[in-house]
Design a protein around this motif. Structure first.
Motif, PDB file in Angstrom:
ATOM      1  N   PRO A  31     -38.873  27.572 -15.645  1.00 16.24           N
ATOM      2  CA  PRO A  31     -37.967  27.301 -16.755  1.00 16.24           C
ATOM      3  C   PRO A  31     -36.648  26.758 -16.214  1.00 16.24           C
ATOM      4  O   PRO A  31     -36.055  27.342 -15.298  1.00 16.24           O
ATOM      5  CB  PRO A  31     -37.786  28.673 -17.417  1.00 16.24           C
ATOM      6  N   ILE A  32     -36.208  25.629 -16.738  1.00 19.01           N
ATOM      7  CA  ILE A  32     -34.991  24.971 -16.240  1.00 19.01           C
ATOM      8  C   ILE A  32     -34.025  24.783 -17.409  1.00 19.01           C
ATOM      9  O   ILE A  32     -34.401  24.274 -18.464  1.00 19.01           O
ATOM     10  CB  ILE A  32     -35.331  23.603 -15.609  1.00 19.01           C
ATOM     11  N   PHE A  33     -32.763  25.187 -17.203  1.00 15.67           N
ATOM     12  CA  PHE A  33     -31.729  24.924 -18.197  1.00 15.67           C
ATOM     13  C   PHE A  33     -30.724  23.957 -17.616  1.00 15.67           C
ATOM     14  O   PHE A  33     -30.219  24.163 -16.513  1.00 15.67           O
ATOM     15  CB  PHE A  33     -30.997  26.208 -18.613  1.00 15.67           C
ATOM     16  N   VAL A  34     -30.446  22.881 -18.328  1.00 16.79           N
ATOM     17  CA  VAL A  34     -29.438  21.902 -17.915  1.00 16.79           C
ATOM     18  C   VAL A  34     -28.406  21.788 -19.032  1.00 16.79           C
ATOM     19  O   VAL A  34     -28.737  21.373 -20.155  1.00 16.79           O
ATOM     20  CB  VAL A  34     -30.054  20.517 -17.627  1.00 16.79           C
ATOM     21  N   GLY A  35     -27.166  22.197 -18.750  1.00 16.05           N
ATOM     22  CA  GLY A  35     -26.054  22.007 -19.678  1.00 16.05           C
ATOM     23  C   GLY A  35     -25.247  20.795 -19.242  1.00 16.05           C
ATOM     24  O   GLY A  35     -25.035  20.590 -18.046  1.00 16.05           O
ATOM     25  N   MET A  76     -25.157  23.101 -14.563  1.00 13.87           N
ATOM     26  CA  MET A  76     -24.112  22.675 -15.499  1.00 13.87           C
ATOM     27  C   MET A  76     -23.494  21.416 -14.924  1.00 13.87           C
ATOM     28  O   MET A  76     -22.834  21.455 -13.873  1.00 13.87           O
ATOM     29  CB  MET A  76     -23.063  23.778 -15.661  1.00 13.87           C
ATOM     30  N   TYR A  77     -23.745  20.265 -15.574  1.00 14.81           N
ATOM     31  CA  TYR A  77     -23.302  18.988 -15.034  1.00 14.81           C
ATOM     32  C   TYR A  77     -22.594  18.171 -16.113  1.00 14.81           C
ATOM     33  O   TYR A  77     -22.828  18.355 -17.311  1.00 14.81           O
ATOM     34  CB  TYR A  77     -24.503  18.181 -14.500  1.00 14.81           C
ATOM     35  N   GLY A  78     -21.757  17.272 -15.678  1.00 12.75           N
ATOM     36  CA  GLY A  78     -21.095  16.377 -16.607  1.00 12.75           C
ATOM     37  C   GLY A  78     -22.041  15.335 -17.160  1.00 12.75           C
ATOM     38  O   GLY A  78     -21.793  14.748 -18.214  1.00 12.75           O
ATOM     39  N   GLU A  79     -23.162  15.113 -16.476  1.00  6.51           N
ATOM     40  CA  GLU A  79     -24.089  14.030 -16.872  1.00  6.51           C
ATOM     41  C   GLU A  79     -25.524  14.546 -16.747  1.00  6.51           C
ATOM     42  O   GLU A  79     -25.877  15.220 -15.780  1.00  6.51           O
ATOM     43  CB  GLU A  79     -23.823  12.827 -15.962  1.00  6.51           C
ATOM     44  N   LEU A  80     -26.344  14.256 -17.741  1.00 14.33           N
ATOM     45  CA  LEU A  80     -27.681  14.843 -17.856  1.00 14.33           C
ATOM     46  C   LEU A  80     -28.594  14.476 -16.691  1.00 14.33           C
ATOM     47  O   LEU A  80     -29.255  15.344 -16.119  1.00 14.33           O
ATOM     48  CB  LEU A  80     -28.322  14.396 -19.179  1.00 14.33           C
ATOM     49  N   GLY A  81     -28.655  13.193 -16.341  1.00 12.54           N
ATOM     50  CA  GLY A  81     -29.585  12.748 -15.305  1.00 12.54           C
ATOM     51  C   GLY A  81     -29.412  13.480 -13.997  1.00 12.54           C
ATOM     52  O   GLY A  81     -30.378  13.899 -13.360  1.00 12.54           O
ATOM     53  N   SER A  82     -28.154  13.650 -13.571  1.00  9.27           N
ATOM     54  CA  SER A  82     -27.888  14.346 -12.308  1.00  9.27           C
ATOM     55  C   SER A  82     -28.328  15.789 -12.391  1.00  9.27           C
ATOM     56  O   SER A  82     -28.836  16.365 -11.419  1.00  9.27           O
ATOM     57  CB  SER A  82     -26.394  14.267 -11.972  1.00  9.27           C
ATOM     58  N   GLY A  83     -28.107  16.410 -13.569  1.00  7.16           N
ATOM     59  CA  GLY A  83     -28.521  17.798 -13.733  1.00  7.16           C
ATOM     60  C   GLY A  83     -30.020  17.971 -13.601  1.00  7.16           C
ATOM     61  O   GLY A  83     -30.507  18.908 -12.960  1.00  7.16           O
ATOM     62  N   ILE A  84     -30.774  17.049 -14.207  1.00 10.37           N
ATOM     63  CA  ILE A  84     -32.240  17.122 -14.102  1.00 10.37           C
ATOM     64  C   ILE A  84     -32.680  16.907 -12.657  1.00 10.37           C
ATOM     65  O   ILE A  84     -33.524  17.628 -12.121  1.00 10.37           O
ATOM     66  CB  ILE A  84     -32.893  16.067 -15.018  1.00 10.37           C
ATOM     67  N   GLU A  85     -32.112  15.897 -12.001  1.00 10.32           N
ATOM     68  CA  GLU A  85     -32.499  15.584 -10.627  1.00 10.32           C
ATOM     69  C   GLU A  85     -32.242  16.763  -9.703  1.00 10.32           C
ATOM     70  O   GLU A  85     -33.085  17.131  -8.885  1.00 10.32           O
ATOM     71  CB  GLU A  85     -31.734  14.346 -10.142  1.00 10.32           C
TER      72      GLU A  85
END
Length: 935
Positions: free
Chosen positions: A220-224, A154-163
């Motif tokens: 399986p990866i979930f990024v919010g 759960m991140y404020g910004e998508l790129g960091s969450g994926i990384e």
């Protein structure tokens, strides 16, 4: 694995996917290679995203994330118990447990893969953290048993969450991953969900603590994340459908694009390159492996022994797996398939699809690998082929681009030396005719004086004498190859050439090889004397380690300038010669095809070593054989062995009707019949489509299918066992399977080394031969029309098999044969060839094939077979029962070297032991051990 249970894995999921879709809606998706991305949007209500309803839904499902369905029903206040474990932060938007809950909902409800261990429930108090994945699931994904190790961020910004997510999944691969994986799975094995049935709990507990793996791993990866643009998108008055479409468009243009770019960047900089290189025979494995290893310092090359290793592969570099078609059968099994994800599959010497049993197997392997890795690029190569794309397209069902060498920079001078009869020339001026095919394509004819020691009679009746004289005349100071169609002819010609030389080679490497041969093979091995004169013979009956050293000495010009060789050259062994001398174009009793001849003379001059070469062909008047073969290179259309059979449908149908296919004389008919029977029994093959593509008529297909259905109606052997032996008649396999399942203990040679005996080996081998009839057995009245073994009787084969298995040296086995009263007097060369024939062809190929089949069936039976028993075929192939020796041989160490190292049985770490004794190991052995990466 799915077929082992009456109830599928999906029946153990607890999230209703239809209910979940009431709260979220799919946005967009993208897939590339192994990465699949799906975006989801909280469903709107009256033109705004309905977060409130979604959060309430999450709350209702939270207990099922923490506990099993049965526990939720038993607890008075399941939500309260779950919340006590959660330890939420003040800002739940970025709390990881929300992400873990949503991950659980999506994997369970959308992918239909149940959670197998409630990690949150393991915690003893709110502050205890269980390190590892964010969710452990097991079920079927794309039809294959899969362990899903999930990550949620759960991140404020998508790129960091994926990384961060990708970094987290990296922990389960690479250095140290084996320990981490075993720790996580070991803990999970003791905390499996009660949502599963008792049999599945038992199965998973066993799988999770096992060193072996017959399932794939997926992540399986979930990024919010926060998307500030969503608020602006909801300001206009829109219907729910219009809002969803606007958000989808936004995602596809922004968020999804960033995912694609980021993951592509990750793969570009971090993904390893893996490839499969299929060689036609074992003889090529070492040479190809060495060349691939030299491509780059980060390249790791593995061979078929890789499948025998029980160690998890922790190498993260670029990997080439070099295998024969036989080993590919292991590669496509589920437990091995997940160990490599190739970007490239390369088939060398594609023309081998024409050759009998091996051709049928080669074709089957091309199709199997192509079907197993749909997105992997396939390259096939072969010399002098006409329209090879048509053949490859038919086999692989892929679009094929054909690339052809327009010209070669190699310049070859092709010379015919034709000796004339006495009556056709003046006795005072005896000459031979010369026909010169120049590199420009011109054909020049002239005469030269006849050598003093060679005339028409010698050229006609004693080719070895003629070759020796001509080699002395035209092969001085050059690297020469001399071709012989038989192994005994190769040795005889090497003898004549060596005896005519006065010089003795001074080379420490040659001396080391000679010492090794005297110790490991026999002190009177003729090859030793020839090597000291700069001459060697090269064929399949020379021990592999000696062949490889001969090749290296020749390439390095280290004292060796002439090799007399057989058709091993046609198998792709690269011996770049300046000159080659030939007196015939036969392989055994059969004429070389135009393609094989071109392939043979193509060894002269190689683009990676020298750009010129000369071919000398010797013939006698009225016995001309070569002129047409030296014309412009002739291309051949590759006709697979199966196509040769299907082009004769009436004969193929009669073969299918045979009670014993082994009695069918024609190789292509025999093995195509076996292939059709095997494919008929496999769920993912359509025999009708296969025959239709081969051009068989509808009526003929109907007749063949009817015969297959009738003859195979009562076959019970499991499909997975049939897949391992596609060239063995399924009816015979089923016969053995029924006997093994009925009384497995009768088919066990031994449970351990102490129980093993020659008599038991003979007994089981004779009973196998009663079914498969692979050789002659006078005692039991078995005399097959088309035996598989080179030797004509079962007893000598089992005698050598016993000696080989017990770890006897070549030297000991050869001396045993020479001392045997049952063996007539023979030369030492004949004794050596006979023993090596028995080992390489009859023991390591024929017996190992059937004992491998038997070992698989024993594992399938109710008999609690010891590991020693199930590994029997592997020990028989390698020639030892000693675990330290087997481990070294699995690393590519030659058997003779492994035996001579005499490692004590109580040594725990073989490699440390050898390293500590390196100074006492002979140089020849050290070089070999270093080449295999052992020292």
């Amino acid at each position: 694995m799915e077929e082992e249970f009456d109830v599928p894995w999906s029946e153990h999921t607890v999230i209703d996917g239809k209910e979940l879709i009431d709260y979220i809606q799919e946005g967009d998706q993208w897939q590339e290679s192994k990465v699949q991305v799906n975006s989801y949007i909280v469903k709107p209500n009256y033109g705004t995203l309905d977060y409130s309803s979604f959060i309430q839904y999450l709350g209702k499902k939270y207990p099922y994330f923490a506990f099993s369905e049965e526990e939720v029903e038993e607890f008075d206040r399941p939500m309260h118990r779950a919340q006590k474990l959660s330890d939420y932060t003040d800002d739940a938007r970025y709390d990881g447990k929300w992400g873990e809950l949503i991950l659980f909902l999506l994997v369970d409800g959308v992918l239909d893969i149940p959670m197998v261990s409630h990690k949150l429930g393991w915690k003893q108090n709110p502050v205890t953290q269980i390190k590892g994945s964010d969710g452990l699931f097991f079920g079927n994904f794309n039809g294959d048993p899969s362990l899903a190790i999930g990550e949620a961020k759960m991140y404020g910004e998508l790129g960091s969450g994926i990384e961060e997510s990708l970094d987290s999944t990296d922990r389960f691969h690479g250095d140290g991953s084996q320990i981490r994986n075993q720790h996580e799975l070991g803990v999970a094995a003791g905390n499996l969900s009660e949502n599963l049935s008792s049999e599945k709990i038992e199965q998973l507990a066993s799988l999770f603590v096992s060193q072996e793996r017959d399932y794939q791993i997926i992540h399986p990866i979930f990024v919010g994340y926060d998307d500030p643009d969503l608020s602006e998108l909801q300001t206009d008055p829109l219907s729910d459908e219009e809002l969803i479409e606007r958000i989808r468009e936004h995602i596809s243009k922004t968020d999804l694009k960033s995912i694609v770019l980021f993951i592509e960047s990750e793969l570009e900089h971090g993904e390893v390159f893996e490839a499969i290189y299929v060689v036609p025979t074992r003889a090529l494995i070492s040479e190809v492996s060495k060349k691939l290893s030299n491509l780059h310092e980060d390249v790791t090359v593995k061979t078929g022994a890789y499948f025998d290793s029980q160690d998890d592969d922790e190498d993260t570099g670029h990997t080439f797996l070099v295998v024969t078609p036989e080993r590919c059968l292991r590669l496509i099994e589920q437990e091995n398939r997940s160990r490599i994800d190739p970007k490239l599959i390369f088939f060398d010497e594609i023309q081998n699809v024409q050759d009998g049993e091996r051709g049928v197997l080669f074709e089957d392997i091309i199709q199997l690998l192509s079907d197993t890795w749909h997105d992997t690029q396939i390259i096939a190569a072969g010399p002098y082929l006409k329209n090879p794309s048509t053949t490859l397209n038919l086999i692989s069902h892929r679009k094929v681009a054909e690339i052809k060498s327009a010209f070669t920079p190699i310049l070859q001078m092709k010379v015919i030396l034709r000796f004339k009869k006495s009556e056709n020339q003046l006795q005072s001026q005896r000459k031979i005719d010369v026909v010169l095919h120049s590199p420009t394509g011109d054909k020049l004819r002239f005469t030269i004086p006849e050598p003093d020691d060679v005339n028409y009679t010698v050229a006609k009746t004693s080719k070895k004498r003629a070759l020796n004289v001509l080699l002395s005349e035209y092969g001085k100071d050059s690297q020469n190859l001399v071709y012989a169609g038989r192994t005994n002819h190769a040795e005889e010609r090497a003898e004549v050439i060596a005896e005519d030389r006065d010089r003795v080679v001074t080379s420490s490497r040659v001396d080391d090889l000679c010492k090794f041969l005297a110790n490991a093979i026999h002190e009177d091995y003729p090859l030793i004397d020839y090597l000291r004169k700069g001459v060697a013979f090269h064929h399949g009956r020379v021990p592999k380690i000696a062949r490889e050293e001969i090749e290296e000495l020749y390439r390095d010009k280290e004292g060796l300038d002439t090799i007399v060789c057989t058709s091993t050259l046609l198998e792709g062994v690269n011996l770049p010669a300046e000159k080659i001398f030939l007196t015939s174009a036969y392989r055994g009793n059969e004429k070389l095809s135009e393609l094989d001849f071109q392939n043979l003379v193509g060894r002269v001059g190689r683009i990676d070593s020298r750009l010129y070469g000369a071919i000398y062909c010797v013939e006698a008047e009225d016995d001309e054989w070569v002129d047409d073969k030296l014309e412009d290179e002739v291309e051949e259309t590759v006709e697979p062995s199966t196509s040769k059979a299907t082009s004769r449908p009436d004969e193929l149908l009669r073969a299918l009707e045979s009670d014993d296919i082994r009695q069918v004389e024609d190789d292509s008919l025999r093995y195509t019949s076996v292939l059709l029977r095997s494919r008929h029994l496999k769920s993912d093959y359509d025999v009708e489509s296969y025959l239709n593509e081969k051009g068989v008529s509808d009526d003929e297909i109907t007749s063949m299918k009817s015969e297959l259905q009738q003859s195979l109606a009562n076959v019970d052997i499991p499909e997975r066992l049939l897949r391992r032996n596609p060239t063995v008649d399924p009816l015979k396999q089923d016969q053995l399977y029924s006997l093994v399942i009925d009384k497995p203990e009768h088919w066990v040679v031994a449970n351990n080394q102490g129980e093993y005996s020659y008599n038991r080996l003979l007994d089981v081998t004779q009973r196998l031969n009663q079914i498969f009839k692979f050789t002659k057995d006078n005692e039991l009245g078995i005399d097959p029309a088309n035996r598989e073994t080179k030797h004509g009787a079962i007893s000598p084969i089992v005698v050598v098999a016993d000696q080989w298995l017990c770890g006897n040296s070549y030297r000991s086995m050869i001396q045993s044969r020479r001392d045997s009263p049952n063996v007539p007097d023979e030369s030492i060369g004949t004794s050596i060839r006979s023993v090596l024939d028995l080992i390489n062809d009859d023991v390591r190929f024929v017996l190992v094939k059937y004992y491998g089949m038997l070992s698989d069936m024993l594992e399938e039976s109710d008999h609690e077979a010891e590991q020693w028993t199930t590994n029997f075929d592997r020990m028989l192939e390698m020639g030892s029962m000693n675990s330290a020796e087997l481990r070294l041989m699995s690393q590519g160490v030659d058997r003779s070297v492994a035996l001579e190292l005499k490692i004590p049985p109580n040594v725990d770490d073989v490699y440390d032991y050898l390293q500590s004794r390196k100074g006492r190991i002979p140089n020849f052995y050290v070089r070999h051990l270093e080449a295999q990466g052992v020292l």
